[in-house]
Design an enzyme around this catalytic site. Structure first.
Site, PDB file in Angstrom:
ATOM      1  N   GLU A   1       0.845  -1.206   0.000  1.00 21.70           N
ATOM      2  CA  GLU A   1       0.000   0.000   0.000  1.00 21.70           C
ATOM      3  C   GLU A   1       0.869   1.241   0.000  1.00 21.70           C
ATOM      4  O   GLU A   1       2.025   1.204   0.420  1.00 21.70           O
ATOM      5  CB  GLU A   1      -0.869   0.011   1.265  1.00 21.70           C
ATOM      6  CG  GLU A   1      -2.337  -0.285   1.017  1.00 21.70           C
ATOM      7  CD  GLU A   1      -3.088   0.846   0.338  1.00 21.70           C
ATOM      8  OE1 GLU A   1      -2.504   1.594  -0.480  1.00 21.70           O
ATOM      9  OE2 GLU A   1      -4.283   0.994   0.624  1.00 21.70           O
ATOM     10  N   ASP A   2       0.311   2.348  -0.449  1.00 21.07           N
ATOM     11  CA  ASP A   2       1.022   3.619  -0.368  1.00 21.07           C
ATOM     12  C   ASP A   2       0.979   4.188   1.047  1.00 21.07           C
ATOM     13  O   ASP A   2       1.975   4.644   1.581  1.00 21.07           O
ATOM     14  CB  ASP A   2       0.437   4.634  -1.372  1.00 21.07           C
ATOM     15  CG  ASP A   2      -1.082   4.752  -1.309  1.00 21.07           C
ATOM     16  OD1 ASP A   2      -1.730   4.022  -0.523  1.00 21.07           O
ATOM     17  OD2 ASP A   2      -1.641   5.572  -2.053  1.00 21.07           O
TER      18      ASP A   2
ATOM     19  N   ASP B   1      -4.060   5.191   6.608  1.00 20.29           N
ATOM     20  CA  ASP B   1      -4.599   6.391   7.238  1.00 20.29           C
ATOM     21  C   ASP B   1      -5.540   5.934   8.360  1.00 20.29           C
ATOM     22  O   ASP B   1      -5.072   5.581   9.445  1.00 20.29           O
ATOM     23  CB  ASP B   1      -5.302   7.193   6.127  1.00 20.29           C
ATOM     24  CG  ASP B   1      -5.864   8.526   6.567  1.00 20.29           C
ATOM     25  OD1 ASP B   1      -5.518   8.999   7.656  1.00 20.29           O
ATOM     26  OD2 ASP B   1      -6.652   9.113   5.810  1.00 20.29           O
TER      27      ASP B   1
ATOM     28  N   PHE C   1      -2.166  15.942   4.570  1.00 17.97           N
ATOM     29  CA  PHE C   1      -2.584  15.321   3.315  1.00 17.97           C
ATOM     30  C   PHE C   1      -1.425  15.377   2.326  1.00 17.97           C
ATOM     31  O   PHE C   1      -0.981  16.448   1.934  1.00 17.97           O
ATOM     32  CB  PHE C   1      -3.816  16.011   2.728  1.00 17.97           C
ATOM     33  CG  PHE C   1      -4.377  15.234   1.589  1.00 17.97           C
ATOM     34  CD1 PHE C   1      -5.250  14.180   1.809  1.00 17.97           C
ATOM     35  CD2 PHE C   1      -3.998  15.522   0.275  1.00 17.97           C
ATOM     36  CE1 PHE C   1      -5.742  13.428   0.759  1.00 17.97           C
ATOM     37  CE2 PHE C   1      -4.489  14.771  -0.784  1.00 17.97           C
ATOM     38  CZ  PHE C   1      -5.357  13.728  -0.540  1.00 17.97           C
TER      39      PHE C   1
ATOM     40  N   ARG D   1       0.333  12.048  -8.950  1.00 14.87           N
ATOM     41  CA  ARG D   1       0.860  10.700  -8.716  1.00 14.87           C
ATOM     42  C   ARG D   1       2.254  10.531  -9.301  1.00 14.87           C
ATOM     43  O   ARG D   1       3.046   9.710  -8.853  1.00 14.87           O
ATOM     44  CB  ARG D   1      -0.056   9.649  -9.359  1.00 14.87           C
ATOM     45  CG  ARG D   1      -1.416   9.532  -8.742  1.00 14.87           C
ATOM     46  CD  ARG D   1      -2.088   8.258  -9.259  1.00 14.87           C
ATOM     47  NE  ARG D   1      -3.530   8.267  -9.064  1.00 14.87           N
ATOM     48  CZ  ARG D   1      -4.140   7.905  -7.939  1.00 14.87           C
ATOM     49  NH1 ARG D   1      -3.435   7.536  -6.897  1.00 14.87           N
ATOM     50  NH2 ARG D   1      -5.445   7.929  -7.848  1.00 14.87           N
TER      51      ARG D   1
HETATM   52  P1  IMP Z   1      -7.576   4.437   4.937  1.00 19.80           P
HETATM   53  O1  IMP Z   1      -8.605   3.424   4.531  1.00 19.80           O
HETATM   54  O2  IMP Z   1      -8.212   5.603   5.652  1.00 19.80           O
HETATM   55  O3  IMP Z   1      -6.440   3.863   5.744  1.00 19.80           O
HETATM   56  O4  IMP Z   1      -7.021   5.105   3.637  1.00 19.80           O
HETATM   57  C1  IMP Z   1      -6.185   4.516   2.821  1.00 19.80           C
HETATM   58  C2  IMP Z   1      -6.241   5.107   1.449  1.00 19.80           C
HETATM   59  O5  IMP Z   1      -6.614   6.488   1.425  1.00 19.80           O
HETATM   60  C3  IMP Z   1      -4.854   5.061   0.893  1.00 19.80           C
HETATM   61  O6  IMP Z   1      -4.651   3.863   0.205  1.00 19.80           O
HETATM   62  C4  IMP Z   1      -4.810   6.272  -0.003  1.00 19.80           C
HETATM   63  O7  IMP Z   1      -5.206   5.909  -1.297  1.00 19.80           O
HETATM   64  C5  IMP Z   1      -5.774   7.243   0.584  1.00 19.80           C
HETATM   65  N1  IMP Z   1      -5.075   8.277   1.406  1.00 19.80           N
HETATM   66  C6  IMP Z   1      -4.947   8.338   2.744  1.00 19.80           C
HETATM   67  N2  IMP Z   1      -4.232   9.411   3.141  1.00 19.80           N
HETATM   68  C7  IMP Z   1      -3.865  10.041   2.009  1.00 19.80           C
HETATM   69  C8  IMP Z   1      -3.068  11.230   1.743  1.00 19.80           C
HETATM   70  O8  IMP Z   1      -2.531  11.906   2.640  1.00 19.80           O
HETATM   71  N3  IMP Z   1      -2.921  11.559   0.443  1.00 19.80           N
HETATM   72  C9  IMP Z   1      -3.465  10.839  -0.589  1.00 19.80           C
HETATM   73  N4  IMP Z   1      -4.191   9.735  -0.383  1.00 19.80           N
HETATM   74  C10 IMP Z   1      -4.415   9.337   0.898  1.00 19.80           C
HETATM   75 MG    MG Z   2      -4.020   3.473  -1.592  1.00 19.31          MG
END
Ligand code: IMP
Ligand code: MG
Length: 176
Positions: free
Chosen positions: A99-100, A103, A153, A166
């Site tokens: 994963e990138d 969050d 962010f 990206r």
């Molecule tokens: P989560 O489900 O809240 O953990 O979010 C995960 C997904 O939200 C990641 O795979 C990202 O694609 C996107 N995401 C979360 N934080 C950021 C950010 O700071 N910038 C861009 N995308 C984000």
């Molecule tokens: Mg992602």
């Protein structure tokens, strides 16, 4: 559209590549010559996965799935969309999700639960380039991560804002 001038660099190209090389070395030492399946969560993890994979020495296969949890804004919805989650038979395989960023953790948890529910893998681990620990809403920790970050962010190196940025080789945040 926010201009690149309004971005503050948090991790430059070299520090990202150094962190990825170190992660690759850890994976090589942890998995040895055991065959591994990398599962790339599109679209954000595409840069990370391709760069990381070049350091890996074990027999390797790659799969790509597409999930989304973000809308076009700055905050996570908590709802995970399985856009395309077709996977091969992962029974008895060593699986590493790439994963990138983690969050809230909803995406990671959804995916781990999905794989656990559908397959009896030999091992299942999670590797994220970035870990926004302070934002976590569900209990999940990556087995491997590159950088821990605050509640900002971020864009670049796979991460987008409304689909843009990206392609940047660095990771930055939008100055507001
Ligand atoms: P989560 O489900 O809240 O953990 O979010 C995960 C997904 O939200 C990641 O795979 C990202 O694609 C996107 N995401 C979360 N934080 C950021 C950010 O700071 N910038 C861009 N995308 C984000
Ligand atoms: Mg992602």
């Amino acid at each position: 559209m926010i201009s690149e001038k309004d971005l503050k660099i948090l991790f430059d190209k070299d520090s990202i590549q150094t962190a990825i090389k170190e992660l690759g070395e850890r994976l090589n030492s942890d998995y040895g010559n055991d065959e591994l399946y990398l599962i790339c969560v599109l679209k954000g993890a595409v840069m990370f996965m391709t760069d990381l994979s070049k350091h890996l020495k074990m027999p390797l296969r790659m799969e790509f799935i597409r999930l989304s949890s973000y809308g076009s804004g700055f905050s996570s919805t908590g709802k995970v969309n399985a856009v395309d989650i077709s996977l091969p038979d992962l029974n008895d395989k060593n699986v590493l999700i790439i994963e990138d960023i983690i969050d809230t953790g909803h995406t990671a948890k959804f995916l781990m639960d999905f794989i656990r529910h559908n397959f009896k893998t030999n091992s299942l681990k999670f590797c994220s380039l970035l870990d926004k620990k302070v934002k976590r809403e569900v209990k999940i920790d990556p087995d491997y991560y590159g950088f821990e970050i605050d509640d900002k962010f971020l864009v670049g190196y796979g991460l987008d804002y409304d689909g843009y940025y990206r392609n940047l080789p660095y990771i930055g945040y939008i100055m507001t």
